[in-house]
Design a protein around this motif. Structure first.
Motif, PDB file in Angstrom:
ATOM      1  N   ASP A 170       0.799  -1.222   0.000  1.00 46.87           N
ATOM      2  CA  ASP A 170       0.000   0.000   0.000  1.00 46.87           C
ATOM      3  C   ASP A 170       0.835   1.276   0.000  1.00 46.87           C
ATOM      4  O   ASP A 170       0.374   2.343   0.415  1.00 46.87           O
ATOM      5  CB  ASP A 170      -0.949   0.009   1.202  1.00 46.87           C
ATOM      6  CG  ASP A 170      -0.213  -0.195   2.523  1.00 46.87           C
ATOM      7  OD1 ASP A 170       1.033  -0.276   2.503  1.00 46.87           O
ATOM      8  OD2 ASP A 170      -0.897  -0.275   3.569  1.00 46.87           O
ATOM      9  N   SER A 171       2.080   1.192  -0.468  1.00 47.52           N
ATOM     10  CA  SER A 171       2.910   2.388  -0.598  1.00 47.52           C
ATOM     11  C   SER A 171       2.311   3.334  -1.623  1.00 47.52           C
ATOM     12  O   SER A 171       1.718   2.908  -2.625  1.00 47.52           O
ATOM     13  CB  SER A 171       4.337   2.007  -1.017  1.00 47.52           C
ATOM     14  OG  SER A 171       4.931   1.139  -0.074  1.00 47.52           O
ATOM     15  N   GLU A 172       2.488   4.629  -1.391  1.00 48.32           N
ATOM     16  CA  GLU A 172       1.872   5.633  -2.262  1.00 48.32           C
ATOM     17  C   GLU A 172       2.344   5.525  -3.708  1.00 48.32           C
ATOM     18  O   GLU A 172       1.591   5.811  -4.638  1.00 48.32           O
ATOM     19  CB  GLU A 172       2.174   7.035  -1.730  1.00 48.32           C
ATOM     20  CG  GLU A 172       1.482   7.356  -0.411  1.00 48.32           C
ATOM     21  CD  GLU A 172       1.750   8.773   0.038  1.00 48.32           C
ATOM     22  OE1 GLU A 172       2.431   9.518  -0.729  1.00 48.32           O
ATOM     23  OE2 GLU A 172       1.298   9.157   1.130  1.00 48.32           O
ATOM     24  N   ILE A 173       3.590   5.102  -3.896  1.00 49.68           N
ATOM     25  CA  ILE A 173       4.139   5.047  -5.258  1.00 49.68           C
ATOM     26  C   ILE A 173       3.427   4.015  -6.129  1.00 49.68           C
ATOM     27  O   ILE A 173       3.508   4.074  -7.352  1.00 49.68           O
ATOM     28  CB  ILE A 173       5.648   4.757  -5.249  1.00 49.68           C
ATOM     29  CG1 ILE A 173       5.945   3.440  -4.518  1.00 49.68           C
ATOM     30  CG2 ILE A 173       6.411   5.887  -4.621  1.00 49.68           C
ATOM     31  CD1 ILE A 173       7.412   3.031  -4.592  1.00 49.68           C
ATOM     32  N   GLU A 218       0.072   3.399  -5.825  1.00 46.09           N
ATOM     33  CA  GLU A 218      -1.350   3.719  -5.873  1.00 46.09           C
ATOM     34  C   GLU A 218      -1.795   3.892  -7.323  1.00 46.09           C
ATOM     35  O   GLU A 218      -1.126   4.537  -8.123  1.00 46.09           O
ATOM     36  CB  GLU A 218      -1.639   4.996  -5.078  1.00 46.09           C
ATOM     37  CG  GLU A 218      -3.108   5.233  -4.824  1.00 46.09           C
ATOM     38  CD  GLU A 218      -3.359   6.341  -3.829  1.00 46.09           C
ATOM     39  OE1 GLU A 218      -4.532   6.643  -3.564  1.00 46.09           O
ATOM     40  OE2 GLU A 218      -2.372   6.904  -3.307  1.00 46.09           O
ATOM     41  N   PHE A 264      -2.712  -2.918  -6.278  1.00 49.31           N
ATOM     42  CA  PHE A 264      -2.348  -2.067  -5.143  1.00 49.31           C
ATOM     43  C   PHE A 264      -2.957  -2.584  -3.839  1.00 49.31           C
ATOM     44  O   PHE A 264      -4.141  -2.902  -3.759  1.00 49.31           O
ATOM     45  CB  PHE A 264      -2.831  -0.634  -5.394  1.00 49.31           C
ATOM     46  CG  PHE A 264      -2.671   0.289  -4.215  1.00 49.31           C
ATOM     47  CD1 PHE A 264      -1.418   0.767  -3.871  1.00 49.31           C
ATOM     48  CD2 PHE A 264      -3.768   0.671  -3.458  1.00 49.31           C
ATOM     49  CE1 PHE A 264      -1.259   1.627  -2.784  1.00 49.31           C
ATOM     50  CE2 PHE A 264      -3.620   1.520  -2.374  1.00 49.31           C
ATOM     51  CZ  PHE A 264      -2.352   1.997  -2.035  1.00 49.31           C
ATOM     52  N   GLY A 265      -2.116  -2.709  -2.801  1.00 58.83           N
ATOM     53  CA  GLY A 265      -2.577  -3.078  -1.477  1.00 58.83           C
ATOM     54  C   GLY A 265      -2.796  -4.559  -1.251  1.00 58.83           C
ATOM     55  O   GLY A 265      -3.213  -4.959  -0.157  1.00 58.83           O
TER      56      GLY A 265
END
Length: 507
Positions: free
Chosen positions: A263-266, A268, A273-274
């Motif tokens: 779940d790192s922003e990069i 998203e 994702f996640g």
């Protein structure tokens, strides 16, 4: 004389380089020298933590005397960047040349790249043009014992041809598949290191020093599943590194069609994702969804965490569902020909059947209820529906092959029992890949490797559960843990892969 045959057979296919050419040395770069032995002071940098292939680094720089912060420009120059979960790249497409060059240098010969490019661009497309009709979903399934010609083939199939075995991958084979063309035998294997090997078994080109074997490295960890689409125009590979790639013959690339991320922003905005849950999370199995997509743009994936997801790659792509169906690893998923019943099997010792329409409609955090359950007692390696859908075949660590009939008709969560239970030694141990019995795509019979000596590949009747033939021969010198049939409805051909990366063809 028999021993000479065995030695000659095992030398076909991949072989390591005997000498390093100047070209390879240049590609490897300069030889690394030890700073410690040279008396050079340490940089003072050390790895504090590693998660999902990314480093947390600390220490004091020997050049500036200042403490290094994670992510600092100075640190970026000192520490080599690694891709998420140690994957081979950032998810970009791999050309044929790049996929070959990803392999360890000792497996790359002078002609490896040009031979692979010629094979993918010239030979493979000719298979596609003749495979579409032959590999369509069968309208009916023929019992093997009812056709005299097929019965004769079962009696005469052999493993004595020294040209019928080759080293196709460097390491232990985890996945086997056969191209659906009826006019050639193209065996495909995926191994423990992330290699995918394609073997054009009947290639007669004397200029090819690898006997028709072409090696690629689209993944960094074990390849858990390989599957051609029905037309034979693309090969899907799933891996423990959390990525799913597709060899597309039209674009001649290995493209990443799905991958899990944390779940790192990069990350998203990415489809997976996640989903990634750490070092103990991987994609355990995959299968194409043939039910609702003529172009086969959907697939089911199971994970080591007990989840099953349905990925729809049409349009921009989306995750139809991601459900926790077990508390432990799910070893296999299989879709019934009706397109709505899904079978899962795994480490929790059960086989469960699910209505995928309910999996799609239930809320994210709800716990779905299975249509039926079969309790094995020990881990279940696999559970696959027969081509007609009548029989569910399981391979268990209880040393059984179980045939369960009409389980897809149940709806109230009943416990189900097999109509045929075949005693079969499935104790492969630590160093061999687990056994998985697999159906013939058109005939009601299945194939499985064997722990018996002399080494054997066994074919069983799917109606009665009786052994039709135990195939033995000089070409089979090790346990064929992963076996599959060639999809041809007229010719009986079996491919078996072992833990040294060798593939044996019986016909």
């Amino acid at each position: 004389m028999d021993s000479n045959k065995k030695t000659q057979a095992t030398h076909r296919g991949l072989a390591t380089r005997k000498k390093r050419t100047s070209e390879n040395v240049a590609r490897q770069g300069p030889v690394r020298k030890s700073s410690r032995l040279a008396g050079v002071p340490s940089d003072g940098v050390y790895v504090e933590d590693e998660r999902s292939g990314r480093f947390t680094v600390g220490g004091v720089s020997s050049s500036t005397g200042s403490t290094l912060a994670t992510g600092s420009p100075e640190l970026a120059t000192d520490i080599q960047e690694r891709f998420f979960n140690s994957r081979i790249n950032d998810g970009s497409d791999l050309t044929i040349q790049q996929a070959v060059e990803m392999a360890d240098d000792k497996w790359i010969k002078d002609q490896s790249i040009s031979a692979a490019e010629q094979f993918v661009s010239g030979i493979l497309p000719s298979f596609v043009s003749t495979s579409s009709a032959a590999c369509a979903s069968p309208k009916y399934v023929v019992s093997p014992v009812k056709g005299q010609d097929f019965e004769r083939q079962i009696e005469t199939i052999r493993l004595d041809d020294e040209a019928a075995v080759a080293k196709v991958t460097p390491d232990r084979i985890y996945a086997m598949a056969c191209h659906p063309t009826p006019h050639a035998v193209l065996a495909c294997a995926g191994d423990k290191q992330g290699y995918v090997g394609l073997w054009n078994v009947d290639q007669t080109n004397a200029d090819n020093s690898s006997d028709g074997v072409h090696l690629f490295k689209p993944h960094s960890r074990p390849v858990s599943h390989l599957e051609w689409n029905r037309s034979g125009s693309s090969l899907v590979s799933a891996s423990y590194d959390g990525s799913v790639r597709q060899l597309d013959l039209e674009t001649q690339t290995f493209s990443q069609i799905f991958a899990t991320y944390d779940d790192s922003e990069i990350f998203e905005g990415k489809l997976g994702f996640g989903l990634h849950q750490g070092s103990r999370y991987w994609i355990q199995y995959a299968c194409l969804d043939h039910s609702n997509s003529a172009d086969e743009k959907c697939l089911f994936l199971s994970s080591s965490a007990g989840t099953v997801m349905h990925v729809d790659l049409r349009s921009k792509g989306h995750l139809t569902f991601n459900k926790l169906l077990s508390e432990k690893k799910i070893n296999s998923v299989s879709l019934h020909p009706n397109g709505t019943t899904l079978a899962t099997a795994g480490l929790d010792t059960t086989v469960k059947l699910w209505d995928i329409r309910k999996l799609k409609s239930t809320s994210k955090n709800s716990t779905p209820t299975p249509l039926a359950t079969h309790i094995s007692g020990k881990s279940v390696n696999s559970a696959f529906f027969s081509p007609s859908g009548k029989t569910l075949l399981t391979t268990t660590m209880m040393n059984t092959l179980d045939c369960i009939e009409n389980a897809h008709l149940l709806t109230n969560g009943e416990a189900i029992a097999p109509v045929h239970r075949i005693r079969h030694n499935n104790q492969t141990g630590r160093w061999l890949t687990t056994l998985m019995a697999r159906w013939h795509p058109h005939h009601n019979m299945f194939v499985v490797g064997s722990m018996e000596k002399p080494r054997t590949i066994e074919i069983f009747d799917g109606d009665s559960g009786t052994l039709l033939r135990g195939i033995q021969g000089d070409s089979l010198t090790a346990v064929a843990s992963r076996c599959c049939f060639h999809p041809s409805s007229d010719k009986l051909i079996v491919c078996g892969g072992n833990s040294s990366g060798r593939v044996t063809i019986a016909r």
